[in-house]
Design a protein around this motif. Structure first.
Motif, short mmCIF file in Angstrom:
data_model
loop_
_atom_site.label_atom_id
_atom_site.label_comp_id
_atom_site.label_asym_id
_atom_site.label_seq_id
_atom_site.Cartn_x
_atom_site.Cartn_y
_atom_site.Cartn_z
N ALA A 81 0.93 -1.32 0.12
CA ALA A 81 0.00 0.01 0.07
C ALA A 81 0.96 1.20 0.08
O ALA A 81 0.55 2.30 -0.62
N THR A 82 2.13 1.28 0.73
CA THR A 82 2.77 2.34 1.00
C THR A 82 3.34 2.63 -0.59
O THR A 82 3.48 3.73 -1.04
N ASP A 127 1.08 4.20 -3.14
CA ASP A 127 0.28 5.46 -2.75
C ASP A 127 0.89 6.76 -3.46
O ASP A 127 1.76 7.39 -2.92
#
Length: 283
Positions: free
Chosen positions: A240-241, A244
């Motif tokens: 997710a990081t 993003d």
């Protein structure tokens, strides 16, 4: 004919589970075996590669900026079915020469991760080809003398990849600075997917196999299964990081460090308790 330098690299690679010294030390290296365009003879060449996700890697036919494409490239154009050795894994692949925007984007990613590719392009009038090697699904083929050695070799492969990613993230990074590079994003995501697949395979195959033969391992397997769940959360947080928007490299580096520490603890415990059982069960 195989030159002496390549042959030395090939022998070292195969003897050490993909680990070599010299100019390839600390890099991503595979062995590509192609079929001769004219002779039909099999030829093996050590090549650097770029992860591309989904069972695909990229190799670049730079030939150091020479005016002609390398022999291995001409071979795979004639015979796209190739064999790949990556660490201790061996598999068949289909080679595809990238064209147009897809080739240009892939080459730009390569240059972003290593400006040396740009230097090679500047030395030659030809457009340096980029080739995708897509793994052909099949049963796993691991070059290891025992089940326990295979587990250790797979773990060591993940250790090396995480170490490379940490090196790529090292340096004078600061919040608000340059965003995470495109190739480094791919490297992180590929490592995440590989670890996920490895743990899923253990949950579905290795752990039930051991549970049926060694009931005394129940507490160990229970702990390892719970650790898989925790590691899945860390992998998802890193994924997710990385995806993003414009991820901050400092934040990504922190997530990779956290994941690496947890993975190392998990691997160490698994190796301590399972490898003796696996090797004892070998015929």
């Amino acid at each position: 004919m195989q030159n002496d330098f390549n042959q030395q690299v090939i022998e070292e690679f195969r003897a050490n589970g993909g680990v070599v010294g010299g100019p390839f030390e600390g890099g991503r290296l595979l062995l590509l075996t192609t079929t001769g365009a004219r002779t039909g003879t099999r030829h093996t060449t050590p090549l650097g590669y770029l992860p591309d996700g989904d069972g695909r890697v990229l190799v670049i036919a730079s030939a150091g900026g020479a005016p002609r494409d390398p022999d291995w490239f001409r071979n795979l154009v004639a015979h796209p079915r190739v064999s790949v050795e990556a660490g201790v894994f061996r598999y068949e692949a289909e080679a595809e020469v990238l064209t147009g925007d897809e080739r240009d984007r892939a080459f730009a990613r390569a240059v972003e991760s290593d400006p040396g590719w740009s230097d090679y392009q500047a030395r030659t009038d030809r457009v340096i080809p980029v080739v995708a090697l897509q793994e052909i699904p099949g049963p796993p083929d691991i070059a290891a003398p025992s089940f326990g050695a295979a587990v250790k070799a797979v773990h060591d492969g993940f250790r090396r990849e995480l170490s490379l990613i940490r090196q790529e993230l090292a340096g004078p990074l600061a919040p608000g600075g340059a965003p995470l590079g495109a190739q480094l994003r791919v490297n992180c995501l590929t490592a995440c997917q590989g670890l996920h697949n490895h743990h899923t395979g253990e949950d579905a195959g290795l752990f039930p196999f051991l549970a049926g033969r060694h009931p005394e391992l129940a507490p160990v397997l229970e702990r390892l299964g719970q650790e898989h769940l925790k590691l899945a959360e860390l992998l998802e947080e890193l994924r997710a990081t990385v995806t993003d928007g414009q991820p901050d490299p400092v934040r990504v580096r922190a997530e990779v460090e956290r994941l690496t520490a947890a993975i190392e603890d998990h691997f160490r415990y698994e190796e301590e308790h399972l490898i003796p059982m696996l090797d004892a069960a070998a015929p």
